[in-house]
Structures are given as C-alpha cells and as structure tokens.
Design a protein around this motif. Structure first.
Motif, mmCIF file in Angstrom:
data_model
loop_
_atom_site.group_PDB
_atom_site.id
_atom_site.type_symbol
_atom_site.label_atom_id
_atom_site.label_comp_id
_atom_site.label_asym_id
_atom_site.label_seq_id
_atom_site.Cartn_x
_atom_site.Cartn_y
_atom_site.Cartn_z
ATOM 1 N N GLU A 50 0.989 -1.124 0.662
ATOM 2 C CA GLU A 50 0.004 -0.279 0.102
ATOM 3 C C GLU A 50 0.565 1.433 0.052
ATOM 4 O OE1 GLU A 50 -3.588 2.135 3.293
ATOM 5 O OE2 GLU A 50 -2.805 -0.554 2.718
ATOM 6 N N THR A 52 1.081 4.427 2.404
ATOM 7 C CA THR A 52 1.320 5.212 3.035
ATOM 8 C C THR A 52 2.099 6.071 2.726
ATOM 9 O OG1 THR A 52 2.810 3.786 4.450
ATOM 10 C CG2 THR A 52 1.514 2.234 4.181
ATOM 11 N N GLU A 53 1.388 7.172 3.678
ATOM 12 C CA GLU A 53 2.328 8.723 4.181
ATOM 13 C C GLU A 53 3.573 8.364 4.172
ATOM 14 O OE1 GLU A 53 1.994 11.572 4.006
ATOM 15 O OE2 GLU A 53 -0.217 11.278 2.449
ATOM 16 N N ASP A 54 4.020 6.754 5.168
ATOM 17 C CA ASP A 54 5.726 6.488 5.114
ATOM 18 C C ASP A 54 6.219 6.818 3.594
ATOM 19 O OD1 ASP A 54 7.743 6.346 6.529
ATOM 20 O OD2 ASP A 54 7.083 4.206 5.874
ATOM 21 N N LEU A 56 5.036 7.531 0.888
ATOM 22 C CA LEU A 56 4.889 9.027 0.135
ATOM 23 C C LEU A 56 5.907 9.460 0.543
ATOM 24 C CD1 LEU A 56 1.740 10.278 -0.522
ATOM 25 C CD2 LEU A 56 3.499 10.278 -2.313
ATOM 26 N N ALA A 57 6.346 10.037 1.939
ATOM 27 C CA ALA A 57 7.839 10.508 2.832
ATOM 28 C C ALA A 57 9.059 10.457 1.590
ATOM 29 C CB ALA A 57 6.685 10.729 3.969
ATOM 30 N N GLN A 58 8.953 9.004 2.042
ATOM 31 C CA GLN A 58 10.343 8.277 1.814
ATOM 32 C C GLN A 58 10.880 8.675 0.113
ATOM 33 O OE1 GLN A 58 11.042 4.353 1.703
ATOM 34 N NE2 GLN A 58 10.181 4.080 3.640
ATOM 35 N N ARG A 60 9.703 11.332 -1.540
ATOM 36 C CA ARG A 60 9.604 12.638 -1.342
ATOM 37 C C ARG A 60 11.682 13.097 -0.903
ATOM 38 N NH1 ARG A 60 5.091 13.455 1.523
ATOM 39 N NH2 ARG A 60 3.236 13.793 -0.031
#
Lengths: 92, 273
Positions: A50, A52-54, A56-58, A60
């Motif tokens: 999935e 996840t926000e994590d 996506l942060a990775q 970026r």
C-alpha cells in the motif's frame, strides 16, 4: 502494483542544451507550433503493497536526495499514479 | 595475476612499478565504469609516489584510507553516467569515508568521523562530478553547450597555486592538458560563483576560448581548506614525453599535468598533513 511518479526538471535559470537541440529538430519535421523545449525526467517508483504516508515521504526524500540534484534541478511533482492513469498509459 | 586481481578483475595491479621515490601513498579509486584509474596511478608513480588501488565497495573505507596520504578519484563513466554523472558513485560505500576524511560533513553524518587534517582529494573529470554530487565542492556539471563530446588539448591558467594539488605551479602559469568530456559545463548560481571568485577558490580557468560553456570559464575549483580540488581536464594524460599533448618542445611531448601530482607529493613530504 501502485506506482509513485516523480518528475524532475532542469531549473528555469539553467540552460538546457538537450531541450534546445530538440527545439531545433521540431521545425525540420514540420512541427512549427512550438517556441522552445525543456527536457526533464520522470521516475516511476513501484510500491510493494500500500502507498502509505511513510512511503510517500520516502519518495519525496529520495526525490530530493538522489533522483534530483538541487543545484541544477527541481522536483516538480511527486504523486501516486491512479488506476485510470495507469490503464491509460498501458493502452496508449 | 595477484590474488587481488582474480577477485577484482576491474581493478589495476599497481604494485609492479619502479622504485618509490618518496613515502607518499596515494589511493586511486576504481568504480565500475572508471576509465582513467591506471593513467592516474601511473602519474602518481612518475611523480615519485606510490599508487594504491582503492575499490569502490571497500568494506572498511575508513581503515583503507587511514594508511593513505591522499586520494584521487579518476575520470570515466562511473555507473555509466546513469541518473546524473557521478550521482550513483557518490553513494558508494567508500565515498562516505572519503568525504569524512576530506573534512566534509556527509561522512560525519554516517558516523565515520572526520579528519582534522583534511585528506588531499583530487577529482578529475567524472571524479570532479562525483565531488560536486558529494557536496565536497559546490556547483554541478551539465552537458557541454555544444552537446558534442569534446576531446582536445586544452590550455588552462593556474589561478590558485596554494592548494595541495597546485603548489608546484606558479600563480598564473599556463599549462596544456587534454580535455575530454560530455558533461563538462560547470554551473552554479551567481552567489556561489561570486563566492568562489572572491575567496580565490577558482583553481583552473580555460584559456583561449571556453570549450564547454562553463560559467566564468571555470575548469577547476578547490574548497576553502585547499585540500580538495576538482578539475574537468585530464592532467594524468600529460605526464610522460611521447604520450602527452603537443608542446613547444615537439609532438606529444607535453608533461604539464605532472605538476599536479608532484604538488601533492610535495605537500605530503612537506608535512602539510
């Protein structure tokens, strides 16, 4: 599998020799409607599971630290590729 | 073939050199795609130093560097120039140790500790690109303005002869060495360029026309401490009569590049460490 797209472009103030060469080739093929070209790059990061926000942060962080060089390039887009866009790109 | 060469077929065996004239031990890094490591090693030997091969995946980089007096990151196409020239090489295990030893911060972040003395590090061509990607030197490189791969003899002016790698030259001296690159256009923002000029960090400048569109004709720069130098042209190809650029003495007799290597040997011998 879900995919995160990262788009990187040369900074506006940096001359883009490749884009300039492409701009020169366009009118030779009859494509006369374009004033200039700038060439960037697109990365597709496939996610195992999935988004996840994590994750996506990775993406970026990777975009800033590895996929682009902030001295000459800007990260202009980090986004999750939607199903419909994925199907479209496959059928295109 | 030594055992080492069997294990690492891409890395040169530099141990067959003639007598070592000084105690200077200078590491020469090999990445996959590095081309000029053997020439750099030969230049080190001709300057009186001992060339020590350094493999990019060296498991204990800090230990490997601890017995060395200087490091050269040679030219070529590390990792095929994929992503950006030098971008992948920058994250090779050995680079964090080199960054720390050179006095950079990225290696310290990795917990490797820094060397107060600041190990002399020279990046040539692709090595220069790796040093900018590592943030040991400011700015970056983009494709030559002409989009052509360049290969020519190039005149350079030594603008700063106070670095570990240029002290054997006189200030303003003009030297001729080969230039060969695809991504050789040095770029940085105006503020950075002004700082480089103001602090005298521009080390080499192109003379007789700017070959690749580099900002302010910059061919090489140094850090504030003067131990890290990056330059785009290739001094290691101008160290031996018969194999160098044409010079006033005759065809291919130019050996102007040797001064870079004798400089660092002198820096080491002179106790600059």
């Amino acid at each position: 599998m879900p995919t995160i797209v990262v788009d990187v472009m040369p900074k506006p103030e940096i001359l883009d020799p490749q884009g300039k060469a492409i701009a020169g080739a366009l009118p030779r093929l009859g494509f006369t409607g374009f004033a200039s070209v700038r060439q960037g790059r697109r990365f597709e990061l496939t996610v195992d599971g999935e988004v996840t926000e994590d994750v996506l942060a990775q993406a970026r962080k990777a975009a800033e630290e590895l996929l682009s060089n902030p001295v000459i390039e800007d990260v202009v887009n980090v986004a999750v590729l939607t199903e419909s866009a994925q199907n479209e790109s496959q059928s295109a | 073939m030594t055992a080492q060469n069997t294990e690492l077929p891409l890395i040169g065996d530099y141990s067959t050199a003639g007598p070592v004239l000084t105690g200077a031990r200078i590491g020469v890094v090999t990445f996959p795609g590095t081309l000029d490591d053997r020439d750099a090693a030969r230049a080190v030997r001709l300057a009186g130093g001992e060339a020590v091969p350094l493999w990019h995946a060296e498991p204990d980089g800090a230990a490997a560097l601890s017995s060395l007096d200087a490091v050269i990151i040679p030219g070529g196409f590390s990792y095929g120039d994929y992503l950006r020239a030098g971008a992948i090489a920058r994250f090779a295990p050995l680079m964090d140790a080199i960054i720390a030893a050179a006095g950079g911060t990225a290696g310290n972040d990795a917990g490797l500790g820094g060397s107060a003395a600041g190990l002399p590090v020279l990046g040539i061509c692709n090595g220069f690109q790796i040093l900018t990607e590592s943030h040991l030197l400011p700015g970056s490189m983009i494709k030559n303005e002409s989009l052509k791969f360049l290969c020519q003899d190039q005149v350079l002016r030594v603008e700063n002869n106070a670095t570990a790698w240029t002290r054997e030259f006189s200030a303003g001296e003009e030297i001729t060495v080969p230039l060969k690159n695809q991504d050789g256009q040095y770029v940085a923002d105006e503020k950075t360029l002004d700082r480089l000029e103001g602090e005298g960090l521009v080390t080499f400048r192109y003379v007789g026309g700017n070959p690749n569109g580099s900002r302010r004709d910059i061919a090489g720069i140094t850090n504030a401490a003067g131990n890290v130098v990056g330059l785009m042209p290739h001094p290691e190809h101008a160290v031996e009569p018969g194999f160098g650029p044409d010079s006033a003495a005759g065809m291919r007799l130019g050996t102007d590049g040797l001064g870079i290597f004798t400089s660092v040997v002198a820096s080491i011998a002179g106790g600059a460490q």
